[in-house]
Design a protein around this motif. Structure first.
Motif, PDB file in Angstrom:
ATOM      1  N   ASP A  37      13.525 -34.975  -5.609  1.00 30.86           N
ATOM      2  CA  ASP A  37      13.191 -34.461  -6.937  1.00 30.86           C
ATOM      3  C   ASP A  37      12.391 -33.162  -6.811  1.00 30.86           C
ATOM      4  OD1 ASP A  37      14.401 -36.607  -8.202  1.00 30.86           O
ATOM      5  OD2 ASP A  37      12.584 -37.833  -8.059  1.00 30.86           O
ATOM      6  N   VAL A  38      11.495 -33.166  -5.835  1.00 38.41           N
ATOM      7  CA  VAL A  38      10.715 -31.947  -5.573  1.00 38.41           C
ATOM      8  C   VAL A  38      11.142 -31.404  -4.205  1.00 38.41           C
ATOM      9  CG1 VAL A  38       8.428 -30.963  -5.161  1.00 38.41           C
ATOM     10  CG2 VAL A  38       8.740 -32.710  -6.935  1.00 38.41           C
ATOM     11  N   VAL A  39      11.543 -30.155  -4.182  1.00 43.75           N
ATOM     12  CA  VAL A  39      11.947 -29.533  -2.923  1.00 43.75           C
ATOM     13  C   VAL A  39      10.935 -28.443  -2.565  1.00 43.75           C
ATOM     14  CG1 VAL A  39      13.683 -28.061  -1.801  1.00 43.75           C
ATOM     15  CG2 VAL A  39      14.391 -30.044  -3.156  1.00 43.75           C
ATOM     16  N   LEU A  40      10.286 -28.611  -1.429  1.00 47.07           N
ATOM     17  CA  LEU A  40       9.396 -27.576  -0.937  1.00 47.07           C
ATOM     18  C   LEU A  40      10.224 -26.494  -0.252  1.00 47.07           C
ATOM     19  CD1 LEU A  40       6.415 -29.578   0.641  1.00 47.07           C
ATOM     20  CD2 LEU A  40       6.938 -29.138  -1.745  1.00 47.07           C
ATOM     21  N   ARG A  60       5.365 -26.130   8.682  1.00 47.45           N
ATOM     22  CA  ARG A  60       4.823 -27.276   9.433  1.00 47.45           C
ATOM     23  C   ARG A  60       3.912 -28.103   8.524  1.00 47.45           C
ATOM     24  NH1 ARG A  60       5.311 -26.420  15.274  1.00 47.45           N
ATOM     25  NH2 ARG A  60       4.110 -28.333  15.350  1.00 47.45           N
ATOM     26  N   VAL A  61       3.113 -27.383   7.739  1.00 47.69           N
ATOM     27  CA  VAL A  61       2.216 -28.054   6.789  1.00 47.69           C
ATOM     28  C   VAL A  61       3.063 -28.766   5.733  1.00 47.69           C
ATOM     29  CG1 VAL A  61       0.369 -27.701   5.119  1.00 47.69           C
ATOM     30  CG2 VAL A  61       0.460 -26.285   7.194  1.00 47.69           C
ATOM     31  N   ALA A  62       4.097 -28.063   5.247  1.00 48.38           N
ATOM     32  CA  ALA A  62       4.964 -28.631   4.218  1.00 48.38           C
ATOM     33  C   ALA A  62       5.666 -29.898   4.736  1.00 48.38           C
ATOM     34  CB  ALA A  62       5.993 -27.593   3.772  1.00 48.38           C
ATOM     35  N   ARG A  63       6.101 -29.868   5.978  1.00 45.11           N
ATOM     36  CA  ARG A  63       6.764 -31.046   6.555  1.00 45.11           C
ATOM     37  C   ARG A  63       5.808 -32.242   6.582  1.00 45.11           C
ATOM     38  NH1 ARG A  63      11.135 -31.708  10.188  1.00 45.11           N
ATOM     39  NH2 ARG A  63      11.306 -29.449  10.283  1.00 45.11           N
ATOM     40  N   LYS A 118       4.025 -37.415   4.149  1.00 43.77           N
ATOM     41  CA  LYS A 118       3.001 -38.189   3.421  1.00 43.77           C
ATOM     42  C   LYS A 118       3.541 -38.639   2.068  1.00 43.77           C
ATOM     43  CE  LYS A 118      -1.150 -36.025   5.408  1.00 43.77           C
ATOM     44  NZ  LYS A 118      -1.892 -37.190   5.932  1.00 43.77           N
ATOM     45  N   ALA A 119       4.280 -37.752   1.398  1.00 40.37           N
ATOM     46  CA  ALA A 119       4.845 -38.088   0.094  1.00 40.37           C
ATOM     47  C   ALA A 119       5.869 -39.218   0.217  1.00 40.37           C
ATOM     48  CB  ALA A 119       5.482 -36.845  -0.530  1.00 40.37           C
ATOM     49  N   ARG A 120       6.712 -39.137   1.252  1.00 37.69           N
ATOM     50  CA  ARG A 120       7.722 -40.185   1.461  1.00 37.69           C
ATOM     51  C   ARG A 120       7.060 -41.535   1.731  1.00 37.69           C
ATOM     52  NH1 ARG A 120      13.231 -39.487   0.091  1.00 37.69           N
ATOM     53  NH2 ARG A 120      13.451 -37.246  -0.119  1.00 37.69           N
ATOM     54  N   GLU A 121       5.921 -41.504   2.492  1.00 36.50           N
ATOM     55  CA  GLU A 121       5.193 -42.754   2.740  1.00 36.50           C
ATOM     56  C   GLU A 121       4.754 -43.393   1.434  1.00 36.50           C
ATOM     57  OE1 GLU A 121       1.899 -41.960   5.392  1.00 36.50           O
ATOM     58  OE2 GLU A 121       3.269 -41.214   6.940  1.00 36.50           O
ATOM     59  N   LYS A 122       4.511 -42.528   0.445  1.00 41.81           N
ATOM     60  CA  LYS A 122       4.104 -43.031  -0.875  1.00 41.81           C
ATOM     61  C   LYS A 122       5.298 -43.346  -1.758  1.00 41.81           C
ATOM     62  CE  LYS A 122      -0.401 -40.933  -1.660  1.00 41.81           C
ATOM     63  NZ  LYS A 122      -1.149 -40.245  -2.706  1.00 41.81           N
ATOM     64  N   GLY A 123       6.492 -43.180  -1.209  1.00 37.76           N
ATOM     65  CA  GLY A 123       7.692 -43.477  -1.974  1.00 37.76           C
ATOM     66  C   GLY A 123       8.150 -42.350  -2.887  1.00 37.76           C
ATOM     67  N   LEU A 124       7.576 -41.157  -2.713  1.00 40.97           N
ATOM     68  CA  LEU A 124       7.968 -40.026  -3.565  1.00 40.97           C
ATOM     69  C   LEU A 124       9.179 -39.324  -2.963  1.00 40.97           C
ATOM     70  CD1 LEU A 124       4.374 -38.580  -4.132  1.00 40.97           C
ATOM     71  CD2 LEU A 124       5.624 -40.191  -5.588  1.00 40.97           C
ATOM     72  N   ASP A 148      -3.639 -30.790   0.480  1.00 41.47           N
ATOM     73  CA  ASP A 148      -3.570 -29.834  -0.642  1.00 41.47           C
ATOM     74  C   ASP A 148      -2.157 -29.778  -1.204  1.00 41.47           C
ATOM     75  OD1 ASP A 148      -6.183 -29.145  -0.084  1.00 41.47           O
ATOM     76  OD2 ASP A 148      -5.665 -27.308   1.018  1.00 41.47           O
ATOM     77  N   VAL A 149      -1.182 -29.702  -0.303  1.00 34.93           N
ATOM     78  CA  VAL A 149       0.214 -29.572  -0.737  1.00 34.93           C
ATOM     79  C   VAL A 149       0.662 -30.853  -1.438  1.00 34.93           C
ATOM     80  CG1 VAL A 149       2.591 -29.159   0.014  1.00 34.93           C
ATOM     81  CG2 VAL A 149       0.710 -27.923   1.110  1.00 34.93           C
ATOM     82  N   LEU A 150       0.237 -31.988  -0.897  1.00 33.72           N
ATOM     83  CA  LEU A 150       0.593 -33.273  -1.506  1.00 33.72           C
ATOM     84  C   LEU A 150       0.048 -33.344  -2.937  1.00 33.72           C
ATOM     85  CD1 LEU A 150       1.933 -36.025  -1.135  1.00 33.72           C
ATOM     86  CD2 LEU A 150      -0.245 -36.888  -0.251  1.00 33.72           C
ATOM     87  N   ALA A 151      -1.162 -32.862  -3.140  1.00 38.67           N
ATOM     88  CA  ALA A 151      -1.755 -32.865  -4.485  1.00 38.67           C
ATOM     89  C   ALA A 151      -0.906 -32.030  -5.437  1.00 38.67           C
ATOM     90  CB  ALA A 151      -3.181 -32.330  -4.422  1.00 38.67           C
ATOM     91  N   GLN A 152      -0.401 -30.913  -4.949  1.00 42.90           N
ATOM     92  CA  GLN A 152       0.476 -30.067  -5.778  1.00 42.90           C
ATOM     93  C   GLN A 152       1.772 -30.794  -6.111  1.00 42.90           C
ATOM     94  OE1 GLN A 152      -0.253 -26.772  -6.782  1.00 42.90           O
ATOM     95  NE2 GLN A 152      -2.305 -27.165  -5.955  1.00 42.90           N
ATOM     96  N   ILE A 153       2.311 -31.497  -5.123  1.00 39.68           N
ATOM     97  CA  ILE A 153       3.553 -32.256  -5.345  1.00 39.68           C
ATOM     98  C   ILE A 153       3.327 -33.316  -6.414  1.00 39.68           C
ATOM     99  CG2 ILE A 153       5.140 -33.919  -4.294  1.00 39.68           C
ATOM    100  CD1 ILE A 153       4.615 -32.426  -1.592  1.00 39.68           C
ATOM    101  N   GLU A 154       2.234 -34.035  -6.273  1.00 38.88           N
ATOM    102  CA  GLU A 154       1.962 -35.136  -7.209  1.00 38.88           C
ATOM    103  C   GLU A 154       1.766 -34.617  -8.627  1.00 38.88           C
ATOM    104  OE1 GLU A 154      -1.152 -37.019  -4.927  1.00 38.88           O
ATOM    105  OE2 GLU A 154       0.219 -38.664  -4.383  1.00 38.88           O
ATOM    106  N   ALA A 155       1.222 -33.414  -8.737  1.00 40.82           N
ATOM    107  CA  ALA A 155       1.037 -32.832 -10.067  1.00 40.82           C
ATOM    108  C   ALA A 155       2.376 -32.508 -10.729  1.00 40.82           C
ATOM    109  CB  ALA A 155       0.190 -31.576  -9.966  1.00 40.82           C
TER     110      ALA A 155
END
Lengths: 250, 183, 348
Positions: C247-250, C258-261, C266-272, C339-346
């Motif tokens: 749904d969200v593509v970095l 590397r940071v984005a990966r 981390k997002a996938r671990e949360k099921g996102l 930081d990036v994960l927080a942006q994704i979640e938003a």
């Protein structure tokens, strides 16, 4: 009928674009003659610089590379390091060699790059229409020194052969001119020697040729030669500034 | 293995980068994925020096360790800067001869090793870093969730990191590691 | 067998193994180890290492060596690459291949020496004056630095144009395991256009970028741009990581990828449902990969170590089909996965 004089085979048939009375044509001939006499045209690569002589790649029959402004000796360094067996020369004016390209000139010289440098000093920027050059004389009127070169604000002319002859990497530095037959013969020998030195691996060799620019000096070709003799030669004495017989390479 | 994100933190000249290199070579020999990232600055000696080392079975993402699960604190400024960044459940190894503070968190495992004093006492000047490495391998790299190698591999890694012209240093490094492991 | 190498050193060794035996450099942090490594290795392979008087001289020595038909390279970091712009433009205008390495640091001006990606615009849009493009490769691991160097030389030779490896201080300074290609494995093409002396066997070759007749210059530039179209069709490179259902593509390249990966993991671990498109070529820009991801994603998030220099290219590539957001740090700061994960979640 005996042929007593002809164009060297190392010059193309392209008509030269130089102004009447300009001495570029004579120096081109002397360079071409040296390549022909030494039999190295087939392995010569010339580097054209930015200035009136930028299109000399159309006039010499050897392979040619056109360099960015001031960078001819860096380009020549790259060529020579890639192909040490080739004969590499640059053909540069005073703005190119002694202003924007000073660093490249000094460092190619101090490294003792085994190249041949032909330096045309006519005390003016020709191609852009007659601005002050690093070698313009004190008091000389140019487009950008309309009241004459004021050494208080524009500084003093650069004497290239004198400056470079202090560097250990320089094998040969001679200042010549082409205002008469006798001097053309001296210039011919100096240019040939500068190539011969390279073939023998002696190191950096430069020939500075005091030249005319009648168009931008605002003089007739004859007046221009007289101006060169009366003004330039006293400021830029002719002669050999350095000649290291055994070369600078160990 | 569980992903291992180690941060070595101290002053330049303490062998921070070298300590990280030993872990990196051990991971290489153990055929793991790894990254080694130094901090770099204009100071050649004496400034802050950090080194991030990641070891994993998977491709390493960010090689910059901002939340370590193992912190090797080699001076007080580094201890203060990073102690709260350690992941809950993580490990902290402290040179207690240079850092007189105690860790106030109760969600991390802390080992106090007076490594600088031990190095001096044992004639191992300059090898405080390797005493800490000894402890790191003893507690983290060779046992537990993050274990990825054994002591043989550590010894091979040390040999890799010491250049031939300093071969006489090998035994001193081994001794330092041994002292660290016993703390 | 894998060895542990710093990115800077791996670039140097891989370049030598790609047949580059002519290196011209000038000291600058954080590319320092690259030139130092070259100074040690080049004499061992009878190659040339030359420390030039400036970055300008160094790139023009590359121009000269490339004119002579050999593989030549220079490396620098951001302020030094600005100085190389002149030579790069001349090489593009003279159809000369070469490889230029930029181990980016913070800018503008003297900036800082920490890792940055603030030279994206310079590399992809305006390395120098005039109508031209250069190939731009963006490695994200030390192994990829090795792999892309030989590819960069091959592609530069194939299309007769300069190529840049756009790295950064993090990639240059870090060590990772690498597998190097065999020495002498490079396939060096014959260069009939080179200025190496005609030996009386052909007409003279002229390496030149000056055309005073506008009709002629226009024609040559247009021909060059036709070549660029071929490059765009054939040479795009990108990695698509977990994008199929995202749904969200970095979108991130180099160090920030590397940071984005890490953030994607981390997002996938949360099921996102989060994925990553990682451009490997920045020019040509990998529009095909981005459009595949845009066909089903709801949001794009560009992550950079700059003020968002790549964002416009992403928007243009996908014709603004989905909203394109941005998160970045600059000046030598490195974003964290958290930081990036927080942006994704938003965005979800």
């Amino acid at each position: 009928m005996a042929i007593v004089f002809q164009k060297p085979s190392t010059l193309t048939d392209a008509p030269m674009h130089y102004c009447p009375g300009c001495t570029h044509g004579i120096v081109h001939r002397l360079v071409a003659q040296a390549l022909e006499e030494l039999g190295v045209e087939g392995k010569a690569v010339g580097v054209a610089s930015v200035g009136c002589s930028v299109m000399c790649y159309d006039y010499f029959t050897c392979d040619m590379v056109q360099a960015p402004h001031g960078r001819a000796q860096a380009v020549a360094t790259g060529l020579k390091r890639a192909r040490p067996d080739n004969v590499i020369f640059t053909y540069q004016g005073d703005g190119d060699l002694a202003a924007i390209g000073t660093a490249e000139t000094v460092h190619a010289a101090t490294r003792g790059e085994n190249i041949t440098v032909i330096f045309i000093n006519n005390a003016i920027y020709g191609m852009t229409g007659g601005q002050m050059a690093p070698t313009s004389l004190p008091g000389q009127i140019t487009q950008t020194t309309p009241y004459g070169r004021d050494t208080n604000t524009a500084g003093y002319p650069v004497r290239v052969c004198e400056m470079l002859s202090t560097l250990s990497g320089v094998a040969f530095a001679q200042r010549v001119t082409v205002d008469n037959v006798k001097n053309v013969n001296i210039a011919r020998k100096a240019i040939k020697k500068a190539f011969q030195n390279q073939i023998e691996g002696k190191g950096y060799s430069i020939v500075e040729v005091l030249s005319t620019c009648p168009t931008n000096w605002g003089l007739s070709p004859v007046e221009a030669l007289k101006w060169l003799e009366d003004n330039m030669i006293p400021y830029y004495p002719l002669g050999v500034y350095k000649d290291v017989e055994e070369g600078v390479k160990k | 293995m569980k992903n291992l994100n180690i941060l070595f933190a101290g002053f330049g000249g303490q062998g921070v980068l070298f300590a990280g290199k030993v872990v990196a070579y051990a991971a290489l020999i153990a055929n793991k994925q790894l990254s080694w990232l130094p901090s770099y600055g204009p100071e050649m000696r004496g400034g802050t020096a950090n080194c991030s080392v990641c070891v994993s079975d998977e491709a390493i993402g960010s090689p910059l360790v901002t939340n370590p699960n193992v912190l090797i604190a080699m001076n007080l400024p580094s201890f203060d800067k990073f102690i709260n960044a350690v992941e809950p459940g993580g490990v902290v190894i402290v040179d207690s001869s240079l850092i007189d503070k105690k860790v106030e968190r109760d969600d991390v495992t802390v080992y106090y090793v007076p490594s600088s004093s031990l190095a001096e006492e044992n004639g191992l000047s300059g090898l405080s870093n390797m005493i800490l490495v000894g402890k790191l391998f003893q507690e983290v790299c060779t046992q537990g969730d993050c274990a990825f190698c054994d002591s043989d591999i550590l010894d091979q890694a040390v040999q890799k990191c010491i250049p031939a012209r300093k071969a006489q240093m090998l035994d001193f490094n081994r001794k330092a590691i041994q002292i660290g492991a016993q703390q | 067998m894998k060895v542990l190498m710093k990115g800077n050193e791996a670039l140097a060794e891989a370049a030598i193994r790609a047949g580059c035996h002519h290196f011209f450099g000038y000291p600058i942090t954080p590319q320092t180890e690259l030139a130092a490594y070259m100074s040690k290795r080049m004499p061992q392979v009878n190659g040339t290492y030359l420390q030039a008087e400036s970055e300008i001289a160094a790139i023009n020595m590359v121009l000269g060596a490339s004119s002579a038909g050999v593989r030549a390279m220079t490396s620098s970091s951001s302020p030094g690459v600005s100085l190389k712009g002149e030579g790069i433009s001349y090489m593009a205008g003279s159809d000369l291949p070469a490889v230029i390495i930029n181990v980016q640091r913070g800018g503008p001006g003297l900036g800082g020496i920490q890792p940055s990606q603030a030279d994206y615009w310079q590399a992809t849009k305006a390395t120098g004056h005039g109508d031209f493009q250069i190939l731009v490769f963006a490695p994200s691991t030390v192994q990829e630095m090795v792999d892309l160097i030989s590819h960069a030389f091959d592609t530069a030779d194939k299309y007769r144009m300069p190529a840049m490896i756009l790295a950064d201080g993090m990639l240059g300074q870090m060590m990772e395991p690498v597998e190097l290609p065999e020495e002498g494995s490079a396939n060096l093409p014959e260069k009939e256009w080179a200025a190496k002396g005609h030996g009386g066997k052909r007409a003279h070759n002229i390496i030149n970028s000056l055309y005073l007749t506008p009709e002629k210059l226009e024609q040559l530039v247009k021909e060059r741009f036709e070549r660029y179209e071929t490059v765009k069709r054939n040479e795009q490179m990108a990695e698509e990581y977990l994008t199929e259902d995202a749904d969200v593509v970095l979108v991130a390249y180099g160090a920030s990828s590397r940071v984005a990966r890490s953030a994607v993991n981390k997002a996938r671990e949360k099921g996102l449902k989060v994925g990553l498109v990682r451009p490997i070529t920045l020019w040509p820009f990998p529009t095909d990969a981005l459009n595949r991801a845009a066909s089903h994603a709801k949001n794009f998030l560009v992550v950079e170590m700059s003020m968002g220099q790549m964002v416009d290219d992403v928007k243009l590539a996908i014709d603004c089909k989905v909203p394109v957001h941005f998160y970045g740090r600059t000046g030598g700061m490195i974003p964290t996965p958290a930081d990036v994960l927080a942006q994704i979640e938003a965005l979800l």
